[in-house]
Structures are given as C-alpha cells and as structure tokens.
Design a protein around this motif. Structure first.
Motif, PDB file in Angstrom:
ATOM      1  N   LEU A 141       1.572   6.980  -6.740  1.00  0.00           N
ATOM      2  CA  LEU A 141       0.497   7.928  -7.076  1.00  0.00           C
ATOM      3  C   LEU A 141       0.887   9.352  -6.675  1.00  0.00           C
ATOM      4  N   ARG A 146       2.312   1.796  -3.464  1.00  0.00           N
ATOM      5  CA  ARG A 146       1.249   2.238  -4.377  1.00  0.00           C
ATOM      6  C   ARG A 146       0.979   3.736  -4.156  1.00  0.00           C
ATOM      7  N   LEU A 147       0.872   4.158  -2.887  1.00  0.00           N
ATOM      8  CA  LEU A 147       0.645   5.575  -2.586  1.00  0.00           C
ATOM      9  C   LEU A 147       1.833   6.424  -3.017  1.00  0.00           C
ATOM     10  N   GLU A 156       0.832  -1.204   0.000  1.00  0.00           N
ATOM     11  CA  GLU A 156       0.000   0.000   0.000  1.00  0.00           C
ATOM     12  C   GLU A 156       0.866   1.253   0.000  1.00  0.00           C
ATOM     13  N   SER A 175      -6.162   6.398  -1.302  1.00  0.00           N
ATOM     14  CA  SER A 175      -5.661   5.973  -2.623  1.00  0.00           C
ATOM     15  C   SER A 175      -6.701   6.195  -3.706  1.00  0.00           C
TER      16      SER A 175
END
Lengths: 173, 173
Positions: free
Chosen positions: A107, A103-104, A100, A132
């Motif tokens: 982004l 992924r953040l 996680e 997210s």
C-alpha cells in the motif's frame, strides 16, 4: 519547560530542542526562531504552521518527502528519528506479522507512486488495523485533497511533539 | 552520475543523494524533486537556488542557522556532516592551534550575536588565515547586506557539492 525558557534560547539551543517538531525539517524550527518571543504553546504552534502554509506546493510536498514510511525500511533498519520510532511503536507498527508488513509495504508503494510523497499519518492517534484501513482509503482520494490531508497530519504530529516538549518541565505541576 | 540517472531517481533516492546540497536542509532537495526532469547540472542548480530565493526572510535565515560554526564545537565533537567535515579540513580548520581556535570562537560568537545566524563561508575556496580575516570583515557589514552575502556563500557551497555529485560517475570520462 515553560515559554520563558523557550524565549531565552539562542538559535542553536532552539534548533536542538525543536528541530524535529516537523520531521527532519530543522530549517522550519530555525526559521520560526526569528518570530520569538512566543506567548505560549499555541503561539509557537501557530508560527510553525504559518511557515508550512506559506511554502510553495513543492516545499509542502518536500516536507512530506522527509517523512519515513510507516512500518517501512527505516523502521527495519533502525534509522528512524527517536520521535518517529516512539510514534510507530505506540501504534503497534513495530510488532507486525510478516503478512501485515507486506500488505502495508504494498500500500505504501502504491501511495508513493500515485502522489509522489509517502503516506503520512499521526500514528499516535492510530493502531495497526486503522493504519492499513486509512492508507487504503486515502489512496483513492484526489491529489489536491490528499496533499491537504497529509499536511493536516504533519500538523497533528507537530502539535503532539510540541506539547510533549513543553510539558517536559520538572519545575511545573 | 549523468542527468538521466538523476531524472530516473524516485524521491527517496534523490533525497538520499542530494539531501545535503544545502547543509541539513533535505526539505530543499525534497522540494526540488518536484521540478524534474532537469536538463543538466546548471538547471538542477537553478531549481535549488530558486527555492532559496523564494523563501521568506525567516526561512533564508533558517537555512543559515542549519550551518555549523567554522572550527566550532561540532568540529571538536565530530558531529559535522561528511561534506562540512571535508570542506573545513580543506581550509585547514581541523588543525588550528589553540590561539587561532580561540580567536575564531570569539569572532563566531560576536557574529552570531550580531546577526542571529552563524558565519557561513564556502571554506573550500579559503584557508585558515583568510577565514578569520573574512569573518572580522563581515562582522562589520550592515545586516541586510550580510544576509545576501551569507546566502551567496550557501549557493557557492551548494554548487560545489552538486558538481561533486554529478562528477562522481565512473562511467563518464
């Protein structure tokens, strides 16, 4: 703290107490002090927001650039402001799994590259899944709209911080 | 550091390096980043100063209120920014006798009460005797004139800090 107490502060006290209502922008609290006396929380809020609205676009973007990434390097290094630390904790961002977090981070980097400021969200209203999702959604918005959305989040964060400070009065019910 | 290096910085690096050119106002560096690329030191300086000049009076006073007193409580407590600490040292303000310190504290308090912002002076151009003398002199100036004078000192301080940062390049002669 009641509004009489706020109105009695010299600028040093006022900046000490309200200097991080807008993240890392004590200049804004220091400017708002010029507008005292304030009639209540709403009035105080109004002056913070009016100052933000009156800035040129570069200044509004500047405010955003003073914000940390959500679940970013400052959280890892422990250099967040106390307010940001509490807000990111409340959204569960301090206990993400490695996937996680990665992924953040990706982004956040895409968002910064696209808009020239970091993704800002009133995290206290959110949770880790929503962060997210919202980041992925806003990444696709037009720039002018996204600047407005992000400043709206700055104001939500500032409202909550102001309300916390004015509620913090042991003498009031 | 040369200007190409400055122009290659993302906003995070830029604010880390230039965030205290204007004392405790990273918002201003964060806003100035929008104006890149910069042609040289003078151009960079021009953008910092233009941002200050375009602020409403409350914002200009806000900048002043983000400055510490000279030889004041922050110097005693060790909470000055690194730049302020160096500048106050250079003017001999870190080694005042008790009498001189008290005299300056009184003048600073009178100045704050009169103008609603602290006495700001580019201390590096000064020495301990000159600081008290200048403070006593400016205490008697009309408010509008004093705001202009104080912002002029903010710009002198900012110029020196910018020049220091751009000179700090081991690759240049």
């Amino acid at each position: 703290m009641d509004i009489e107490k706020v109105n009695s502060m010299d600028f040093g006290e006022f900046v000490d107490v309200f200097g991080n209502v807008i993240e890392r922008c004590p200049l804004i609290a220091a400017a708002v002090w010029s507008q005292r006396p304030f009639s209540d929380l709403e009035d105080l809020k109004k002056h913070f927001f009016a100052f933000i609205d009156a800035l040129p676009q570069s200044g509004q973007e500047g405010i955003l650039r003073c914000h940390p990434d959500l679940a970013g390097s400052e959280l890892r290094r422990g250099t967040l402001t106390a307010e940001s630390q509490r807000e990111q904790s409340a959204a569960g961002l301090t206990s993400l799994g490695a996937d996680e977090r990665l992924r953040l981070a990706e982004l956040n980097a895409q968002y910064r590259a696209r808009f020239g400021f970091p993704f800002v969200l009133a995290a206290r209203f959110s949770d880790r899944a929503a962060v997210s999702r919202e980041l992925a959604r806003r990444l696709l918005c037009p720039s002018a709209q996204e600047l407005r959305t992000a400043l709206g989040e700055v104001k939500k964060i500032g409202s909550l911080r102001l309300a916390d400070l004015l509620r913090a009065d042991p003498a009031k019910p």
